[in-house]
Design a protein around this motif. Structure first.
Motif, short mmCIF file in Angstrom:
data_model
loop_
_atom_site.label_atom_id
_atom_site.label_comp_id
_atom_site.label_asym_id
_atom_site.label_seq_id
_atom_site.Cartn_x
_atom_site.Cartn_y
_atom_site.Cartn_z
N ALA A 7 31.86 36.16 42.30
CA ALA A 7 32.22 34.85 42.32
C ALA A 7 32.72 34.58 40.97
CB ALA A 7 31.13 34.18 42.56
N ASP A 8 31.96 35.10 39.76
CA ASP A 8 32.61 34.80 38.61
C ASP A 8 33.16 35.79 37.42
OD1 ASP A 8 30.09 35.92 38.07
OD2 ASP A 8 29.23 34.40 36.66
N ALA A 9 33.26 37.07 38.17
CA ALA A 9 33.25 38.08 36.97
C ALA A 9 34.07 39.31 37.86
CB ALA A 9 32.08 38.56 36.86
N VAL A 10 34.70 40.08 36.88
CA VAL A 10 35.62 41.23 37.35
C VAL A 10 34.99 42.50 36.88
CG1 VAL A 10 37.24 40.91 35.88
CG2 VAL A 10 37.67 42.41 37.69
N MET A 11 34.72 43.64 37.30
CA MET A 11 34.46 44.89 36.74
C MET A 11 35.46 45.91 36.72
SD MET A 11 31.43 46.38 35.93
CE MET A 11 30.28 45.81 36.99
N LEU A 12 35.51 46.52 35.70
CA LEU A 12 36.74 47.37 35.58
C LEU A 12 36.39 48.65 35.19
CD1 LEU A 12 39.81 46.63 35.43
CD2 LEU A 12 39.93 46.78 32.87
N ASN A 13 36.80 49.66 35.78
CA ASN A 13 36.64 51.01 35.49
C ASN A 13 37.54 51.39 34.31
OD1 ASN A 13 34.89 51.07 37.83
ND2 ASN A 13 35.71 53.12 38.32
N LEU A 14 37.24 51.38 33.02
CA LEU A 14 38.10 51.38 32.17
C LEU A 14 38.85 53.03 32.10
CD1 LEU A 14 35.88 49.82 29.39
CD2 LEU A 14 37.85 48.78 30.20
N VAL A 15 39.96 52.87 31.34
CA VAL A 15 40.71 53.94 31.03
C VAL A 15 41.01 54.05 29.56
CG1 VAL A 15 43.00 55.29 31.43
CG2 VAL A 15 41.58 54.31 33.45
N ASP A 16 40.80 55.03 28.84
CA ASP A 16 40.85 54.99 27.53
C ASP A 16 42.56 55.40 27.18
OD1 ASP A 16 41.00 58.00 27.50
OD2 ASP A 16 39.41 58.29 26.43
N MET A 17 42.54 55.64 25.78
CA MET A 17 43.91 55.75 25.31
C MET A 17 44.76 57.12 25.79
SD MET A 17 44.31 54.18 21.70
CE MET A 17 42.88 55.11 20.91
N THR A 18 43.66 58.09 26.09
CA THR A 18 44.09 59.42 26.67
C THR A 18 44.14 59.54 28.13
OG1 THR A 18 41.67 60.34 26.56
CG2 THR A 18 43.07 60.57 24.68
N GLY A 19 44.11 58.56 28.85
CA GLY A 19 44.03 58.34 30.49
C GLY A 19 42.77 58.91 30.90
N GLN A 20 41.80 58.98 30.18
CA GLN A 20 40.55 59.36 30.86
C GLN A 20 39.64 58.31 31.16
OE1 GLN A 20 38.84 62.21 27.58
NE2 GLN A 20 39.02 63.74 29.34
N PHE A 21 38.73 58.06 32.17
CA PHE A 21 37.66 57.07 32.61
C PHE A 21 36.54 57.11 31.30
CE2 PHE A 21 33.30 56.46 33.75
CZ PHE A 21 33.37 55.01 34.27
N GLY A 22 36.75 55.81 30.94
CA GLY A 22 35.64 55.57 29.58
C GLY A 22 34.72 54.57 29.63
N GLY A 23 34.22 54.21 30.97
CA GLY A 23 33.04 53.37 31.24
C GLY A 23 33.33 52.28 32.01
N TYR A 24 32.51 51.20 31.90
CA TYR A 24 32.80 50.08 32.63
C TYR A 24 32.60 48.70 31.88
CZ TYR A 24 31.18 53.12 36.46
OH TYR A 24 31.13 54.30 37.45
N SER A 25 33.62 47.90 32.20
CA SER A 25 33.65 46.55 31.50
C SER A 25 33.42 45.39 32.55
CB SER A 25 34.86 46.39 30.60
OG SER A 25 34.80 45.13 30.08
N LEU A 26 32.46 44.37 32.40
CA LEU A 26 32.34 43.41 33.14
C LEU A 26 32.56 42.04 32.39
CD1 LEU A 26 30.90 42.02 36.10
CD2 LEU A 26 28.79 41.80 34.57
N MET A 27 33.58 41.22 32.98
CA MET A 27 34.50 40.21 32.30
C MET A 27 34.28 38.83 32.96
SD MET A 27 37.55 42.36 30.43
CE MET A 27 37.61 43.42 31.69
N ARG A 28 33.93 37.92 32.50
CA ARG A 28 33.98 36.66 33.15
C ARG A 28 35.33 36.15 33.53
NH1 ARG A 28 29.04 34.37 33.67
NH2 ARG A 28 27.62 34.90 32.07
N LEU A 29 35.58 35.98 34.73
CA LEU A 29 37.04 35.50 35.21
C LEU A 29 37.58 34.07 34.37
CD1 LEU A 29 36.45 36.05 39.08
CD2 LEU A 29 37.93 37.29 37.62
N SER A 30 36.65 33.32 34.07
CA SER A 30 37.01 32.12 33.43
C SER A 30 37.44 32.51 31.74
CB SER A 30 35.76 31.21 33.28
OG SER A 30 34.63 31.78 32.67
N GLU A 31 37.42 33.67 31.44
CA GLU A 31 37.55 33.94 30.10
C GLU A 31 38.85 34.94 30.09
OE1 GLU A 31 36.14 32.49 27.32
OE2 GLU A 31 35.31 31.42 29.05
N LEU A 32 39.44 35.18 31.09
CA LEU A 32 40.67 35.86 31.17
C LEU A 32 41.86 35.13 30.81
CD1 LEU A 32 40.40 38.18 34.27
CD2 LEU A 32 40.10 38.80 32.03
#
Length: 387
Positions: free
Chosen positions: A237-262
């Protein structure tokens, strides 16, 4: 200048891990000296995770200090040992050999030309970083075919006197991957960046991309020069979870961000095209994620993910990173999550605050977790008995 060369020769002779500081650049290189001359050195470098990451040539006049002992070096030594003990995937290490009696800068350029390496250059009195392949080498002239992964229209030849080169990075993971990607990247055409800035349209688009393969970039409001690349895992309802990709194109963890702050969602750009090629190559090599990470986690869109992620980290004393609404970032673990607030025990310079500080849950704009740096910080704290 002689003292710098003496320090470098000491590091070479005693095989010491060192930090090399530059006079005009904030970039600090950590590694082992493998060759020294009066004009420059070759340093076999490590990335922030303790993994071998190619090498760098540095001209002696730009070196400000060679550091032999510090808390940072102790932490790096711990990470290098951890990477070895846990058998992390090690790609991008230095494989070339150099003759101390010959011009080191010229040797690097010649190797790069013969082996078709992608290199990164820093020139005298020039604040830019240049990436590309060596197309030709002569005594007083070298030609570099430049490549800009952020803008495919910015492709040109750089013809320079080798003596003007202060820094050459080579054989690192990202540069090596870019070399492998070159045939694929040559087939791609420049695309204009497609951004969505309307809030409702951003939310609708992210929901449509939930669980899908396409890469996107998210730009936060508080720092519009920053962006996060990855795949949309879940939208609440208020956030997006991203499967992060680093500068070498590898999975690099998760980031949860508030939609209101995008600030914006980027759907297409030349950089996203580059990252898609990188991820494709990593999948083909079965190196699609950083060591020890888990890219298969799923999250419930019906719960408050900020509350859930903090509660889980508190239960297991898991190290996470928070970005607060005022723009500050803190690394550590939460405690006593409830009633819309929590206590956070921050890690600063490898020291854990055992008392902690109270924060409101609503003050948290981003939670980053399940990434390699957090794992290494947590591992070190547990080994040292502080966690």
């Amino acid at each position: 200048m002689n003292s710098i060369v003496n320090d470098l020769n000491r590091a070479l002779a005693q095989h010491l891990l060192v930090n090399v500081y530059q006079t005009d650049q904030e970039v600090v290189y950590t590694g082992y000296v493998t060759a020294v001359s009066t004009a420059g050195l070759i340093l076999a470098t490590f990335d922030d995770y303790g993994l071998p990451d190619g090498a760098v040539f540095l001209a002696v006049p730009i070196i400000d200090e060679v550091e032999f002992s510090s808390d940072d070096l102790d932490n790096m030594a711990f990470r290098i040992q951890t990477a070895a003990d846990e058998d992390f995937v090690q790609a991008g290490g230095l494989t070339l050999r150099f003759d101390n009696q010959r011009n080191l800068r010229q040797q690097v350029l010649s190797h790069a030309w013969v082996d078709h390496l992608v290199i990164m250059l820093v020139l005298k009195n020039d604040e830019h970083f240049y990436e590309g392949r060596v197309a030709a080498v002569a005594g007083d002239q070298v030609t570099i075919k430049l490549f800009n992964k952020f803008d495919f229209t910015d492709q040109s030849d750089l013809v320079i006197d080798p003596a003007t080169i202060d820094v050459i990075e080579f054989q690192g993971q990202e540069l090596s991957l870019q070399g492998l990607a070159t045939p694929h990247l040559k087939q791609l055409k420049h695309v204009e960046s497609t951004l969505i800035e309307d809030h409702d349209e951003m939310v609708e688009t992210l929901k449509r991309l939930e669980g899908q393969a396409p890469l996107v970039a998210l730009i936060p409001k508080n720092d519009q020069d920053l962006f996060f690349v990855g795949r949309v895992n879940v939208v609440t309802a208020d956030a997006v979870m991203l499967n992060l990709v680093d500068m070498t194109g590898q999975f690099g963890g998760y980031s949860l961000m508030r939609l209101s702050e995008l600030h914006a969602v980027v759907l297409s750009s030349d950089y996203l095209q580059t990252m898609r090629v990188f991820t494709m190559l990593n999948q083909a090599r079965q190196q699609q994620l950083q060591p020890v990470l888990n890219d298969e986690r799923l999250f419930d869109r019906t719960v408050d993910q900020f509350q859930a992620r903090l509660a889980q980290a508190a239960a297991f004393r898991t190290i996470i990173r928070l970005r607060l609404h005022d723009g500050t970032t803190v690394l550590g673990y939460p405690d006593r999550v409830g009633g819309g607030k929590f206590i956070f025990h921050q890690v600063v310079e490898s020291q854990l605050d055992q008392v902690g500080q109270i924060y409101q849950l609503s003050a948290v704009d981003e939670v980053a977790f399940g990434y390699l740096d957090a794992y290494l910080v947590e591992h070190q704290l547990r080994v040292e008995g502080d966690l």
